[in-house]
Write a protein that holds these residues in place. Structure first.
Motif, PDB file in Angstrom:
ATOM      1  N   SER A  44       0.849  -1.172   0.000  1.00  0.00           N
ATOM      2  CA  SER A  44       0.000   0.000   0.000  1.00  0.00           C
ATOM      3  C   SER A  44       0.892   1.232   0.000  1.00  0.00           C
ATOM      4  CB  SER A  44      -0.877  -0.016   1.261  1.00  0.00           C
ATOM      5  OG  SER A  44      -1.613   1.170   1.344  1.00  0.00           O
ATOM      6  N   SER A  68       0.672   5.527   0.159  1.00  0.00           N
ATOM      7  CA  SER A  68      -0.120   6.738   0.332  1.00  0.00           C
ATOM      8  C   SER A  68       0.646   7.918  -0.263  1.00  0.00           C
ATOM      9  CB  SER A  68      -0.371   6.970   1.814  1.00  0.00           C
ATOM     10  OG  SER A  68      -1.047   8.186   2.006  1.00  0.00           O
ATOM     11  N   PHE A 127      -7.511   0.704  -5.004  1.00  0.00           N
ATOM     12  CA  PHE A 127      -8.622   0.322  -4.151  1.00  0.00           C
ATOM     13  C   PHE A 127      -9.314   1.520  -3.526  1.00  0.00           C
ATOM     14  CE2 PHE A 127      -5.801  -3.391  -4.169  1.00  0.00           C
ATOM     15  CZ  PHE A 127      -6.671  -4.324  -4.663  1.00  0.00           C
ATOM     16  N   SER A 128      -8.596   2.623  -3.407  1.00  0.00           N
ATOM     17  CA  SER A 128      -9.198   3.810  -2.796  1.00  0.00           C
ATOM     18  C   SER A 128      -8.517   5.043  -3.371  1.00  0.00           C
ATOM     19  CB  SER A 128      -8.989   3.773  -1.270  1.00  0.00           C
ATOM     20  OG  SER A 128      -9.492   4.958  -0.686  1.00  0.00           O
ATOM     21  N   ASN A 152      -8.965   9.258  -2.988  1.00  0.00           N
ATOM     22  CA  ASN A 152      -9.657  10.360  -2.332  1.00  0.00           C
ATOM     23  C   ASN A 152      -9.025  11.675  -2.785  1.00  0.00           C
ATOM     24  OD1 ASN A 152     -11.274   8.717  -0.452  1.00  0.00           O
ATOM     25  ND2 ASN A 152      -9.260   8.140   0.305  1.00  0.00           N
TER      26      ASN A 152
END
Length: 51
Positions: free
Chosen positions: A11, A13, A44-45, A47
């Protein structure tokens, strides 16, 4: 970020602040540095906050 083999799932960020003019855009990309075969990235995400 470095992914060492095809079974790695990581993951990442990314955080930042940018000021955009009309018709500007944000682009995020990934690149394979070594190896061969198909490269796929799953998101998956995602924002985005706009002021």
């Amino acid at each position: 970020m470095r992914v060492n083999n095809t079974s790695d799932i990581n993951s990442l960020s990314i955080s930042g602040t940018v000021e955009l003019a009309p018709n500007d855009y944000i682009e995020i990309w990934g690149q394979r540095l070594v190896g061969s075969g198909n490269t796929s990235i799953s998101v998956f995400s995602l924002n985005l906050n706009i002021k």
